[in-house]
Design a protein around this motif. Structure first.
Motif, short mmCIF file in Angstrom:
data_model
loop_
_atom_site.label_atom_id
_atom_site.label_comp_id
_atom_site.label_asym_id
_atom_site.label_seq_id
_atom_site.Cartn_x
_atom_site.Cartn_y
_atom_site.Cartn_z
N PRO A 37 -67.20 64.71 37.34
CA PRO A 37 -65.97 65.00 36.59
C PRO A 37 -64.91 65.69 37.45
O PRO A 37 -63.70 65.47 37.25
CB PRO A 37 -66.46 65.92 35.46
N GLY A 38 -65.35 66.52 38.39
CA GLY A 38 -64.40 67.19 39.28
C GLY A 38 -63.65 66.22 40.16
O GLY A 38 -62.54 66.52 40.64
N TYR A 39 -64.23 65.06 40.39
CA TYR A 39 -63.55 64.00 41.15
C TYR A 39 -62.83 63.02 40.22
O TYR A 39 -62.39 61.95 40.66
CB TYR A 39 -64.55 63.24 42.02
N GLY A 40 -62.74 63.38 38.95
CA GLY A 40 -61.98 62.58 38.00
C GLY A 40 -62.74 61.45 37.35
O GLY A 40 -62.14 60.57 36.73
N ASP A 133 -64.29 48.47 49.91
CA ASP A 133 -63.64 47.34 49.25
C ASP A 133 -63.69 47.44 47.73
O ASP A 133 -62.73 47.08 47.04
CB ASP A 133 -64.31 46.03 49.65
N VAL A 134 -64.82 47.90 47.20
CA VAL A 134 -65.04 47.84 45.75
C VAL A 134 -64.37 49.00 45.01
O VAL A 134 -64.22 48.96 43.79
CB VAL A 134 -66.56 47.80 45.46
N LEU A 135 -63.93 50.03 45.73
CA LEU A 135 -63.41 51.23 45.09
C LEU A 135 -61.96 51.09 44.62
O LEU A 135 -61.14 50.48 45.31
CB LEU A 135 -63.48 52.40 46.07
N ALA A 136 -61.66 51.70 43.50
CA ALA A 136 -60.28 51.88 43.07
C ALA A 136 -59.59 52.88 44.01
O ALA A 136 -60.26 53.64 44.72
CB ALA A 136 -60.23 52.39 41.64
N ASP A 137 -58.26 52.88 44.03
CA ASP A 137 -57.54 53.73 44.98
C ASP A 137 -57.83 55.22 44.79
O ASP A 137 -57.82 55.98 45.76
CB ASP A 137 -56.02 53.48 44.85
N ASP A 138 -58.06 55.64 43.56
CA ASP A 138 -58.31 57.06 43.30
C ASP A 138 -59.79 57.35 43.08
O ASP A 138 -60.16 58.37 42.50
CB ASP A 138 -57.51 57.52 42.07
#
Length: 346
Positions: A37-40, A133-138
């Protein structure tokens, strides 16, 4: 970075391996989940575990309320085992092709968890780039691997496993992240039993190059790495001399890959008469050393051993060793703690 010699790497087929890791979930798994959660990362966000094994970690996440979970696991049996508990698992090796497929069908991933998988992978660059590659920008990723510095500084040759192609130190783990489009934001050392692991939290570099919290310094210098073999040879020679002069039979505690590594690497396989292990898959069988060594349960050893030497090599389980040693001491059984021999020599 410490890596197997190119051209001599034995690439295993993990599709046929059925080796669950439920008993190896570390105490700090709770800290990993609490950090999300701390990383959103919210309960409805897509969370991907690469190397999901038997689904233990994903089930823990589900118990915490995360419900958009996906796992990738090459073992056919482990993938099916996870599915039986209601998890969605892709039975495949993770690479850039699969990353593109996941992104196309499920959208970008909000968090990737990859625990003790990268060290098994022949092409670490391809694999790490696939995570980026698979990650969203945030998004956030966590890659966890064994700490090579811990192995070197403590002379823990038994932790050098044939399935581990690469061993990382702090700087080399951070470097492969950066080279593959991931910016480390937190790199931690975590103890687990008698081992230590590196945990690297990262953001996609395309999100704006987040500031690092500061990487711990590597502990082992080049000289320590270069002297590893000679130090291990000296310890092995000393142990062989001690065991040859010790009362018989010689009983070693444990028959897992850690203990077999230790005996094989130290050249002690022909000096041990019996191994103790309560795993029902092992007890009653024989260990594949230089000669077949029978494996007996703790109860059998405690009931029958009235002389001899106990080799304490169940390194992650000192309480188990203490119990066996304590009960056999009354019968005059002596004990050898291998790494105490090393410290005495130093």
């Amino acid at each position: 970075m410490i890596r197997q010699v190119p051209g001599k790497v034995v690439e295993l087929n993990y599709h046929g391996i059925f080796r669950g890791t439920a008993k190896q979930l570390p105490h700090y798994a709770e800290d990993i989940m609490s950090a999300l959660p701390g990383y959103g990362v919210q309960p409805g966000d897509l969370v991907l575990e690469v190397g999901a094994n038997d689904g233990t970690f994903l089930r823990e996440l589900r118990n915490r309320g995360y419900h958009n979970l996906l796992g990738v696991e090459p073992s056919t049996q482990l993938a099916e085992f996870s599915r039986q508990s209601g998890l969605e698992i892709l039975n495949a090796y993770f690479d850039r092709r699969l990353a593109a497929e996941i992104r196309a069908t499920r959208g970008p991933v909000r968090a990737v968890i990859c625990r003790h998988t990268l060290e098994h992978v022949p092409d670490i660059r391809e694999f790490t780039q696939a995570i980026a590659d698979v990650l969203a920008d945030d998004a956030i990723s966590l890659i966890e691997v064994p700490d090579a510095d811990w192995v070197v500084t403590n002379l823990f040759a038994h932790e050098i496993w044939d399935e581990h192609i690469t061993y990382f130190r702090n700087r080399s783990l951070a470097r492969i992240h950066r080279d593959c489009g991931l910016a480390p934001v937190n790199l931690q050392r975590q103890r687990f039993r008698d081992t230590r692991n590196l945990l690297c939290w990262s953001r996609p570099a395309r999100s704006g190059s987040p500031a690092e919290s500061g990487l711990p310094e590597d502990e082992a210098d080049f000289e320590a790495v270069a002297q590893f073999q000679s130090r291990w040879d000296a310890l092995s020679a000393r142990l062989r001399t001690m065991l040859r002069a010790s009362p018989k039979p010689v009983v070693g505690i444990g028959a897992s890959h850690i203990q077999l590594n230790f005996l094989n690497f130290a050249g002690l396989g022909d000096l041990v008469d019996v191994l103790v292990d309560d795993d029902t898959v092992k007890a009653g069988r024989f260990a594949p050393l230089v000669r077949p060594v029978p494996i007996r349960s703790t109860a059998e050893i405690l009931a029958s051993m009235r002389q001899g030497t106990l080799l304490r090599m169940a390194f992650p389980y000192p309480q188990w060793e203490d119990r066996i040693e304590g009960e056999l001491r009354a019968h005059g059984v002596v004990s050898i703690r291998p790494y105490d021999v090393l410290q005495a020599a130093q």
